[in-house]
Design a protein around this motif. Sequence first.
Motif, PDB file in Angstrom:
ATOM      1  N   ASN A  55      -4.797   1.586   4.410  1.00 47.78           N
ATOM      2  CA  ASN A  55      -5.194   0.369   4.946  1.00 47.78           C
ATOM      3  C   ASN A  55      -4.286   0.094   6.114  1.00 47.78           C
ATOM      4  O   ASN A  55      -4.038  -1.023   6.236  1.00 47.78           O
ATOM      5  CB  ASN A  55      -5.005  -0.807   3.818  1.00 47.78           C
ATOM      6  N   GLY A  56      -4.018   0.952   6.850  1.00 48.58           N
ATOM      7  CA  GLY A  56      -3.178   0.795   8.174  1.00 48.58           C
ATOM      8  C   GLY A  56      -1.827   0.814   7.808  1.00 48.58           C
ATOM      9  O   GLY A  56      -0.808   0.054   8.717  1.00 48.58           O
ATOM     10  N   GLY A  57      -1.395   1.704   7.036  1.00 50.96           N
ATOM     11  CA  GLY A  57       0.052   1.878   6.763  1.00 50.96           C
ATOM     12  C   GLY A  57       0.857   0.777   6.057  1.00 50.96           C
ATOM     13  O   GLY A  57       1.862   0.608   6.388  1.00 50.96           O
ATOM     14  N   VAL A  58       0.200   0.232   4.887  1.00 46.93           N
ATOM     15  CA  VAL A  58       0.690  -1.059   4.416  1.00 46.93           C
ATOM     16  C   VAL A  58       1.929  -0.681   3.677  1.00 46.93           C
ATOM     17  O   VAL A  58       2.868  -1.476   3.594  1.00 46.93           O
ATOM     18  CB  VAL A  58      -0.278  -1.884   3.458  1.00 46.93           C
ATOM     19  N   HIS A  59       2.218   0.563   3.059  1.00 43.91           N
ATOM     20  CA  HIS A  59       3.288   0.788   2.375  1.00 43.91           C
ATOM     21  C   HIS A  59       4.423   1.236   3.451  1.00 43.91           C
ATOM     22  O   HIS A  59       5.495   0.826   2.962  1.00 43.91           O
ATOM     23  CB  HIS A  59       2.904   1.802   1.382  1.00 43.91           C
ATOM     24  N   SER A  60       3.925   2.082   4.244  1.00 40.32           N
ATOM     25  CA  SER A  60       5.148   2.619   5.030  1.00 40.32           C
ATOM     26  C   SER A  60       5.788   1.473   5.959  1.00 40.32           C
ATOM     27  O   SER A  60       6.945   1.388   5.944  1.00 40.32           O
ATOM     28  CB  SER A  60       4.715   3.647   6.082  1.00 40.32           C
ATOM     29  N   ASN A  61       4.964   0.805   6.617  1.00 39.83           N
ATOM     30  CA  ASN A  61       5.332  -0.476   7.450  1.00 39.83           C
ATOM     31  C   ASN A  61       5.829  -1.600   6.764  1.00 39.83           C
ATOM     32  O   ASN A  61       6.489  -2.468   7.491  1.00 39.83           O
ATOM     33  CB  ASN A  61       4.220  -0.935   8.323  1.00 39.83           C
ATOM     34  N   SER A  62       5.743  -1.524   5.542  1.00 40.29           N
ATOM     35  CA  SER A  62       6.485  -2.652   4.601  1.00 40.29           C
ATOM     36  C   SER A  62       8.135  -2.618   5.087  1.00 40.29           C
ATOM     37  O   SER A  62       8.737  -3.333   4.758  1.00 40.29           O
ATOM     38  CB  SER A  62       6.215  -2.756   3.315  1.00 40.29           C
ATOM     39  N   GLY A  63       8.481  -1.228   5.218  1.00 40.53           N
ATOM     40  CA  GLY A  63       9.693  -1.099   5.563  1.00 40.53           C
ATOM     41  C   GLY A  63      10.483  -2.049   6.575  1.00 40.53           C
ATOM     42  O   GLY A  63      11.720  -2.176   6.387  1.00 40.53           O
ATOM     43  N   LEU A 121       2.901  -6.925   5.097  1.00 42.13           N
ATOM     44  CA  LEU A 121       3.786  -8.073   4.595  1.00 42.13           C
ATOM     45  C   LEU A 121       3.507  -8.452   3.001  1.00 42.13           C
ATOM     46  O   LEU A 121       4.335  -8.856   2.159  1.00 42.13           O
ATOM     47  CB  LEU A 121       3.387  -9.241   5.467  1.00 42.13           C
ATOM     48  N   ASN A 122       2.081  -8.116   2.553  1.00 45.16           N
ATOM     49  CA  ASN A 122       1.888  -8.199   1.231  1.00 45.16           C
ATOM     50  C   ASN A 122       2.665  -7.323   0.340  1.00 45.16           C
ATOM     51  O   ASN A 122       3.286  -7.963  -0.797  1.00 45.16           O
ATOM     52  CB  ASN A 122       0.387  -7.974   1.291  1.00 45.16           C
ATOM     53  N   GLU A 123       2.797  -6.097   0.924  1.00 47.47           N
ATOM     54  CA  GLU A 123       3.574  -5.094   0.133  1.00 47.47           C
ATOM     55  C   GLU A 123       5.171  -5.558  -0.096  1.00 47.47           C
ATOM     56  O   GLU A 123       5.835  -5.546  -0.983  1.00 47.47           O
ATOM     57  CB  GLU A 123       3.482  -3.683   0.531  1.00 47.47           C
ATOM     58  N   SER A 124       5.596  -5.810   1.132  1.00 44.03           N
ATOM     59  CA  SER A 124       6.812  -6.452   1.419  1.00 44.03           C
ATOM     60  C   SER A 124       7.329  -7.356   0.552  1.00 44.03           C
ATOM     61  O   SER A 124       8.374  -7.301  -0.122  1.00 44.03           O
ATOM     62  CB  SER A 124       7.227  -6.642   2.858  1.00 44.03           C
ATOM     63  N   THR A 136     -14.020  -2.178   4.718  1.00 45.88           N
ATOM     64  CA  THR A 136     -13.759  -1.844   3.404  1.00 45.88           C
ATOM     65  C   THR A 136     -12.382  -2.033   2.919  1.00 45.88           C
ATOM     66  O   THR A 136     -11.314  -1.210   3.695  1.00 45.88           O
ATOM     67  CB  THR A 136     -14.371  -0.647   2.880  1.00 45.88           C
ATOM     68  N   ILE A 137     -12.009  -2.727   2.184  1.00 46.98           N
ATOM     69  CA  ILE A 137     -10.520  -2.952   1.636  1.00 46.98           C
ATOM     70  C   ILE A 137     -10.395  -2.651   0.257  1.00 46.98           C
ATOM     71  O   ILE A 137     -11.093  -3.559  -0.605  1.00 46.98           O
ATOM     72  CB  ILE A 137     -10.192  -4.254   2.039  1.00 46.98           C
ATOM     73  N   ASN A 138      -9.926  -1.494  -0.168  1.00 44.38           N
ATOM     74  CA  ASN A 138      -9.524  -1.193  -1.618  1.00 44.38           C
ATOM     75  C   ASN A 138      -8.120  -2.102  -1.683  1.00 44.38           C
ATOM     76  O   ASN A 138      -7.052  -1.655  -1.576  1.00 44.38           O
ATOM     77  CB  ASN A 138      -9.350   0.189  -1.956  1.00 44.38           C
ATOM     78  N   LYS A 139      -8.148  -3.052  -2.580  1.00 45.75           N
ATOM     79  CA  LYS A 139      -6.921  -3.979  -3.012  1.00 45.75           C
ATOM     80  C   LYS A 139      -6.130  -3.437  -4.228  1.00 45.75           C
ATOM     81  O   LYS A 139      -5.128  -3.874  -4.622  1.00 45.75           O
ATOM     82  CB  LYS A 139      -7.388  -5.587  -3.142  1.00 45.75           C
ATOM     83  N   VAL A 140      -6.770  -2.406  -4.726  1.00 45.51           N
ATOM     84  CA  VAL A 140      -5.701  -1.654  -5.756  1.00 45.51           C
ATOM     85  C   VAL A 140      -5.002  -0.777  -5.053  1.00 45.51           C
ATOM     86  O   VAL A 140      -5.482   0.269  -4.366  1.00 45.51           O
ATOM     87  CB  VAL A 140      -6.682  -0.948  -6.632  1.00 45.51           C
ATOM     88  N   GLU A 141      -3.531  -1.111  -4.983  1.00 46.22           N
ATOM     89  CA  GLU A 141      -2.637  -0.127  -4.201  1.00 46.22           C
ATOM     90  C   GLU A 141      -2.313   1.045  -5.129  1.00 46.22           C
ATOM     91  O   GLU A 141      -2.168   0.821  -6.253  1.00 46.22           O
ATOM     92  CB  GLU A 141      -1.566  -0.934  -4.080  1.00 46.22           C
ATOM     93  N   HIS A 142      -2.571   2.284  -4.639  1.00 42.47           N
ATOM     94  CA  HIS A 142      -2.245   3.672  -5.294  1.00 42.47           C
ATOM     95  C   HIS A 142      -1.067   4.265  -4.445  1.00 42.47           C
ATOM     96  O   HIS A 142      -0.985   4.728  -3.630  1.00 42.47           O
ATOM     97  CB  HIS A 142      -3.542   4.468  -5.133  1.00 42.47           C
ATOM     98  N   THR A 143       0.112   4.022  -5.199  1.00 39.99           N
ATOM     99  CA  THR A 143       1.380   4.156  -4.553  1.00 39.99           C
ATOM    100  C   THR A 143       1.649   5.735  -4.876  1.00 39.99           C
ATOM    101  O   THR A 143       2.171   6.457  -4.341  1.00 39.99           O
ATOM    102  CB  THR A 143       2.557   3.456  -5.319  1.00 39.99           C
ATOM    103  N   ALA A 144       1.460   6.168  -6.094  1.00 42.02           N
ATOM    104  CA  ALA A 144       1.858   7.519  -6.530  1.00 42.02           C
ATOM    105  C   ALA A 144       3.007   8.218  -6.164  1.00 42.02           C
ATOM    106  O   ALA A 144       3.399   9.379  -6.073  1.00 42.02           O
ATOM    107  CB  ALA A 144       0.617   8.442  -5.937  1.00 42.02           C
ATOM    108  N   ALA A 145       3.914   7.450  -5.622  1.00 41.29           N
ATOM    109  CA  ALA A 145       5.118   7.667  -5.189  1.00 41.29           C
ATOM    110  C   ALA A 145       6.069   6.727  -5.824  1.00 41.29           C
ATOM    111  O   ALA A 145       5.754   5.697  -5.678  1.00 41.29           O
ATOM    112  CB  ALA A 145       5.477   7.918  -3.914  1.00 41.29           C
ATOM    113  N   VAL A 146       5.033   5.708  -6.895  1.00 40.94           N
ATOM    114  CA  VAL A 146       4.634   4.606  -7.292  1.00 40.94           C
ATOM    115  C   VAL A 146       3.547   4.763  -8.021  1.00 40.94           C
ATOM    116  O   VAL A 146       2.992   4.960  -6.907  1.00 40.94           O
ATOM    117  CB  VAL A 146       5.118   3.769  -7.913  1.00 40.94           C
TER     118      VAL A 146
END
Length: 517
Positions: free
Chosen positions: A437-445, A379-382, A207-217
Amino acid sequence: MNKKMIATLVLSSLVASAFAVNAGAAPDKQVLKDENGQVHTVVGQLGKVSGATAEERALNALDKAKGEFGFDKAAGTFKVKKSHKDENGTTHTKLDQVINGIPVFAQQMIVHETEGTVEGITSGYQALTANTDKARLNDKKAIQAALASTNTASDAAFTQAPAAELLYFPQGDQAILSYKVSFAADGETPVRYDVFVNAVDGTILNTINKVEHTAAVGTGVGVDGVTKTGLNTNLKSGTYYLEDVSKPMTGMIRTRDLRNSTFGFFIYNMTDADNHWDASTQRAGVDAHYYAGMVYDWYKNNVNRNSINDAGMSLESRVRYGSKYNNAFWDGSQMTYGDGDGVNFRAFSGALDVVAHELTHGVTEYTSGLVYQNQSGALNESWSDALGATIDSNDWLMGEDICLPGGTYTAFRSMQDPTLYGDPAHMNDYINTTDDNGGVHSNSGIPNKAFYNFATAIGSRNNAAKVWYTASRDYMTSSTNFSGARAATLQAASALYGSGSSTYTALQNAWSAVGVY
């Protein structure tokens, strides 16, 4: 989150794996592999191929390289999805991997050739064994299973009605016949799901939820109280609407108001009597509208892209979503912005980099289609951050303009120093996690830092962003990982500036500095 150091590769093995040249290959041919030894790119002199169409030439090209990728015959293994000729005359033909004529999720190849001369192949191919060739579930039962698994009611406020597509889902070395059930819905927490349902027994595979919830954003007063001039509106029957019909697109840029509802059918046109938009309830709409126009203009003026789909589609924005909602998201067809909680965040449309970030998610969906999970999701986030920091070039922070003084946050992320916000800046610190989703926001760093390294080295965010965009459009598949992104951006830099250029060298160094080879 659990932080685990990934294994550090010895330099000699990196060189051997990343730039291994097959015995007997043409001298300039390189076979590039990721840290797991998987071939992701073949570049160099691959020879000539014949064929009256791009599809024929692409299949013939794949047959020439089948030994490197490990398949027997291109015909029947791949099916052309789309073909694109770039500004230099190179044709990029994207093909889906198929089994029994059914596409395999996120497994693609891209053939790059100029009038029959093959310049490279980008791979997302896996050798897989199908579990079956016949579905036991029908699409209606698959949809029911997907809705049940996500606790979504069958009468939810869908902004994208549930639809099921039969495909194979890679799982280890198996290809599981599945339905990809896709839908989006408004609510207290909006969602946009891809749910993969086993077509034999109805179990949920992923299951992939493609609405990103940044809340820090006209003129209009924005969220920060600053007046925007040159606000394009539309006069109809004596009333002004937040509709921009001045762009060379088939659609328009339109901004509408949810008036704090979370249900899309409660949506209202934003109107004004004198074309000076200064009411407090209009401010979020002013910024969403104004900034969407700036993002459209950047893409059109710098890379000649006509809106998100490159075919002039409308840019729809909705503001004032929910009550004190700390988020903004692209739902596959439109942008939505919350008002913020008034303590940590003001309205999320009040930051140009946030608007550019979210709309670039849409662009990515129509170019590489990077799957929003694990490294491809990072990569999508980055890529969205990179374009956000290019279009809003005042600093290297993301979202700082909507963070309120005295609140918990000063920004969401820093591309200059990702570690300031707890994100890794090097592969040594890659975060292995199932969260987000596997750390998409963190690993975008990590790719964020690579973009910062590159842009500052060449002294141009715009030129760096052109490389990133071209890579996504022409050289990346939906499953491209970090190593593949390095190869893709290098191919794009070569196409735009030449492989012997200082730009190309700076890009090599930028990726190496973050441990991506």
